[in-house]
Write a protein that holds these residues in place. Structure first.
Motif, PDB file in Angstrom:
ATOM      1  N   LEU A   1      -6.985   4.571  -3.239  1.00 57.96           N
ATOM      2  CA  LEU A   1      -7.710   3.683  -4.140  1.00 57.96           C
ATOM      3  C   LEU A   1      -7.464   4.159  -5.564  1.00 57.96           C
ATOM      4  N   GLY A   2      -6.760   3.357  -6.353  1.00 58.16           N
ATOM      5  CA  GLY A   2      -6.449   3.741  -7.722  1.00 58.16           C
ATOM      6  C   GLY A   2      -4.965   3.609  -8.010  1.00 58.16           C
ATOM      7  N   THR A   3      -4.653   3.210  -9.247  1.00 59.81           N
ATOM      8  CA  THR A   3      -3.251   2.981  -9.606  1.00 59.81           C
ATOM      9  C   THR A   3      -2.909   3.538 -10.984  1.00 59.81           C
ATOM     10  N   GLY A   4      -3.792   4.353 -11.562  1.00 64.41           N
ATOM     11  CA  GLY A   4      -3.570   4.879 -12.902  1.00 64.41           C
ATOM     12  C   GLY A   4      -2.570   6.017 -12.929  1.00 64.41           C
ATOM     13  N   PRO A   5      -2.480   6.710 -14.073  1.00 67.09           N
ATOM     14  CA  PRO A   5      -1.498   7.793 -14.210  1.00 67.09           C
ATOM     15  C   PRO A   5      -1.639   8.894 -13.168  1.00 67.09           C
ATOM     16  N   TRP A   6      -2.884   9.287 -12.850  1.00 64.57           N
ATOM     17  CA  TRP A   6      -3.077  10.374 -11.895  1.00 64.57           C
ATOM     18  C   TRP A   6      -2.688   9.942 -10.492  1.00 64.57           C
ATOM     19  N   ALA A   7      -2.939   8.682 -10.158  1.00 62.38           N
ATOM     20  CA  ALA A   7      -2.482   8.161  -8.868  1.00 62.38           C
ATOM     21  C   ALA A   7      -0.964   8.175  -8.796  1.00 62.38           C
ATOM     22  N   HIS A   8      -0.316   7.828  -9.881  1.00 57.20           N
ATOM     23  CA  HIS A   8       1.140   7.749  -9.910  1.00 57.20           C
ATOM     24  C   HIS A   8       1.781   9.125  -9.939  1.00 57.20           C
ATOM     25  N   LEU A   9       1.195  10.061 -10.704  1.00 57.07           N
ATOM     26  CA  LEU A   9       1.788  11.388 -10.872  1.00 57.07           C
ATOM     27  C   LEU A   9       1.489  12.324  -9.704  1.00 57.07           C
ATOM     28  N   ALA A  10       0.335  12.155  -9.069  1.00 58.85           N
ATOM     29  CA  ALA A  10      -0.108  13.131  -8.072  1.00 58.85           C
ATOM     30  C   ALA A  10      -0.329  12.512  -6.695  1.00 58.85           C
ATOM     31  N   TYR A  11      -1.239  11.560  -6.599  1.00 57.49           N
ATOM     32  CA  TYR A  11      -1.702  11.118  -5.289  1.00 57.49           C
ATOM     33  C   TYR A  11      -0.643  10.363  -4.500  1.00 57.49           C
ATOM     34  N   ALA A  12      -0.024   9.377  -5.101  1.00 56.30           N
ATOM     35  CA  ALA A  12       0.972   8.600  -4.351  1.00 56.30           C
ATOM     36  C   ALA A  12       2.144   9.464  -3.896  1.00 56.30           C
ATOM     37  N   PRO A  13       2.756  10.288  -4.763  1.00 51.05           N
ATOM     38  CA  PRO A  13       3.862  11.123  -4.268  1.00 51.05           C
ATOM     39  C   PRO A  13       3.429  12.153  -3.234  1.00 51.05           C
ATOM     40  N   ALA A  14       2.220  12.712  -3.379  1.00 50.29           N
ATOM     41  CA  ALA A  14       1.763  13.708  -2.403  1.00 50.29           C
ATOM     42  C   ALA A  14       1.519  13.073  -1.044  1.00 50.29           C
TER      43      ALA A  14
ATOM     44  N   ARG B   1      -6.223  -3.286 -10.867  1.00 53.39           N
ATOM     45  CA  ARG B   1      -5.178  -4.105 -11.504  1.00 53.39           C
ATOM     46  C   ARG B   1      -4.161  -4.460 -10.416  1.00 53.39           C
ATOM     47  N   PRO B   2      -4.197  -5.683  -9.911  1.00 55.33           N
ATOM     48  CA  PRO B   2      -3.334  -6.047  -8.772  1.00 55.33           C
ATOM     49  C   PRO B   2      -1.845  -5.807  -9.022  1.00 55.33           C
TER      50      PRO B   2
ATOM     51  N   THR C   1       4.848   1.542   0.579  1.00 59.71           N
ATOM     52  CA  THR C   1       3.663   1.278   1.392  1.00 59.71           C
ATOM     53  C   THR C   1       3.134  -0.113   1.088  1.00 59.71           C
ATOM     54  N   GLU C   2       2.043  -0.465   1.707  1.00 66.11           N
ATOM     55  CA  GLU C   2       1.499  -1.814   1.620  1.00 66.11           C
ATOM     56  C   GLU C   2       0.484  -1.912   0.489  1.00 66.11           C
ATOM     57  N   VAL C   3       0.405  -3.076  -0.147  1.00 70.55           N
ATOM     58  CA  VAL C   3      -0.616  -3.318  -1.153  1.00 70.55           C
ATOM     59  C   VAL C   3      -1.764  -4.091  -0.508  1.00 70.55           C
ATOM     60  N   PHE C   4      -2.986  -3.704  -0.856  1.00 71.51           N
ATOM     61  CA  PHE C   4      -4.181  -4.380  -0.351  1.00 71.51           C
ATOM     62  C   PHE C   4      -4.904  -5.024  -1.531  1.00 71.51           C
ATOM     63  N   GLU C   5      -5.340  -6.263  -1.338  1.00 68.51           N
ATOM     64  CA  GLU C   5      -6.051  -6.962  -2.396  1.00 68.51           C
ATOM     65  C   GLU C   5      -7.550  -6.712  -2.359  1.00 68.51           C
ATOM     66  N   ASP C   6      -8.017  -6.062  -1.291  1.00 70.78           N
ATOM     67  CA  ASP C   6      -9.446  -5.813  -1.123  1.00 70.78           C
ATOM     68  C   ASP C   6      -9.653  -4.348  -0.742  1.00 70.78           C
ATOM     69  N   ALA C   7     -10.546  -3.664  -1.460  1.00 68.91           N
ATOM     70  CA  ALA C   7     -10.763  -2.238  -1.207  1.00 68.91           C
ATOM     71  C   ALA C   7     -11.309  -1.997   0.197  1.00 68.91           C
ATOM     72  N   ASP C   8     -12.239  -2.817   0.631  1.00 68.14           N
ATOM     73  CA  ASP C   8     -12.822  -2.624   1.957  1.00 68.14           C
ATOM     74  C   ASP C   8     -11.791  -2.829   3.062  1.00 68.14           C
ATOM     75  N   ALA C   9     -10.848  -3.750   2.845  1.00 71.79           N
ATOM     76  CA  ALA C   9      -9.800  -3.962   3.844  1.00 71.79           C
ATOM     77  C   ALA C   9      -8.935  -2.716   3.986  1.00 71.79           C
ATOM     78  N   LEU C  10      -8.631  -2.057   2.883  1.00 73.43           N
ATOM     79  CA  LEU C  10      -7.847  -0.818   2.952  1.00 73.43           C
ATOM     80  C   LEU C  10      -8.653   0.290   3.616  1.00 73.43           C
ATOM     81  N   ILE C  11      -9.919   0.402   3.256  1.00 75.70           N
ATOM     82  CA  ILE C  11     -10.770   1.413   3.884  1.00 75.70           C
ATOM     83  C   ILE C  11     -10.800   1.224   5.402  1.00 75.70           C
ATOM     84  N   ASP C  12     -10.921  -0.018   5.835  1.00 69.57           N
ATOM     85  CA  ASP C  12     -10.997  -0.304   7.268  1.00 69.57           C
ATOM     86  C   ASP C  12      -9.684  -0.029   7.987  1.00 69.57           C
TER      87      ASP C  12
END
Length: 295
Positions: free
Chosen positions: A6-19, A35-36, A48-59
């Motif tokens: 959950l998140g697409t900002g700089p920290w998501a791009h620099l750390a979370y997604a690659p890890a 930001r879709p 990976t897949e993009v989700f338009e709804d946070a709860d759908a990704l959580i589930d």
């Protein structure tokens, strides 16, 4: 383990997604963001897949990683825990004590694992150094100086961060300082705080073992003065936190993922779980109150 982000900002791009994408024991399930378009671009870059709804990704996941501002992170973490999802979160856990305690309550009620990514606690060789100094004991005092130039330097990926501009160094780099001081010196029993120039905050802390510490925290230091120093003084002499050998956040975050997987497997809480992170928030809030003239 299926983990979504959950998140697409700089920290998501620099750390979370690659890890997450590189971890051999993780299926990087998908990405959701406020930001879709940014979510679509991040998902495409890391396959990976993009989700338009946070709860759908959580589930769709067994665990969620959150790289969002603290005021946004906390309620999403509660929603994920209530659905039985393990949590990989960032510091600070929340923007308020109530928000942090709500996450702790949700995690406790659901019995899920949690790890909060205090960078130094997972960074080599700093993590080993912290453990060694905690075991050594007999520390008289310590100082933790975090002079960041996020808003005064050039090229910081976090220069557009509105929550950092609002909350300042106390809430952004303060958790880093506390993540070192608390395991070595013990919990904080008294907090004194004073304003410095710009967003700078100076803390004087009393710890339960009798030691004291100071912290200087800012995101608006002049670039030539920027840097981090953590120093302990006591019966063992003077020792300083070693420089990181990891070359960025991806490997340390991979170790945080390892810790989450282990905690989920064994049921044993990690030392950097949401309870520890909530205590850090309580201390930050106490410092904020002291800045306003309270105790």
């Amino acid at each position: 383990m299926r983990i979504g982000l959950l998140g697409t900002g700089p920290w998501a791009h620099l750390a979370y997604a690659p890890a997450l994408s590189a971890h051999p024991d993780v299926e990087f399930t998908g990405v959701w963001g406020r930001r879709p378009q940014a979510a679509r671009e991040l998902a495409q870059e890391f396959g990976t897949e993009v989700f338009e709804d946070a709860d759908a990704l959580i589930d769709a996941c067994e665990a969620v990683a959150i790289a969002l501002p603290p005021a946004v992170q906390a309620p999403l973490a509660v929603r994920a825990a209530e659905r039985g999802r393990h949590l990989l979160l960032d510091k600070p856990l929340a923007a308020s004590v109530d928000g942090a305690r709500a996450v702790v309550d949700a995690v406790s009620a659901a019995g899920v694992a949690s790890v909060v990514f205090f960078t130094l606690r997972f960074t080599d060789p700093a993590a080993a150094w912290i453990e060694q100094q905690a075991a050594a004991g007999e520390w008289f005092t310590a100082r933790a100086d975090y002079f960041g130039d996020v808003f005064t330097g050039s090229g910081s990926p976090f220069a557009d961060s509105s929550w950092r501009a609002e909350k300042g160094g106390l809430w952004d780099v303060g958790p880093h300082a506390l993540s070192v001081l608390l395991p070595v010196l013990g919990d904080v029993t008294d907090v004194t705080a004073a304003h410095g120039p710009a967003d700078a905050v100076h803390l004087v802390l009393r710890h339960e073992g009798g030691a004291s510490s100071t912290a200087a925290l800012t995101l608006r230091a002049p670039t030539p003065a920027a840097g981090v120093v953590v120093e302990l003084r006591g019966g063992h002499g003077v020792v300083a936190l070693p420089q990181s050998a990891d070359g960025g956040p991806v490997r340390p975050l991979g170790r945080a993922v390892d810790a989450l997987l282990e905690s989920a497997r064994t049921g044993e809480p990690h030392t950097c779980d949401v309870r520890f992170a909530a205590r850090v928030v309580e201390i930050l809030a106490a410092a904020e109150q002291a800045l306003d003239g309270g105790r």
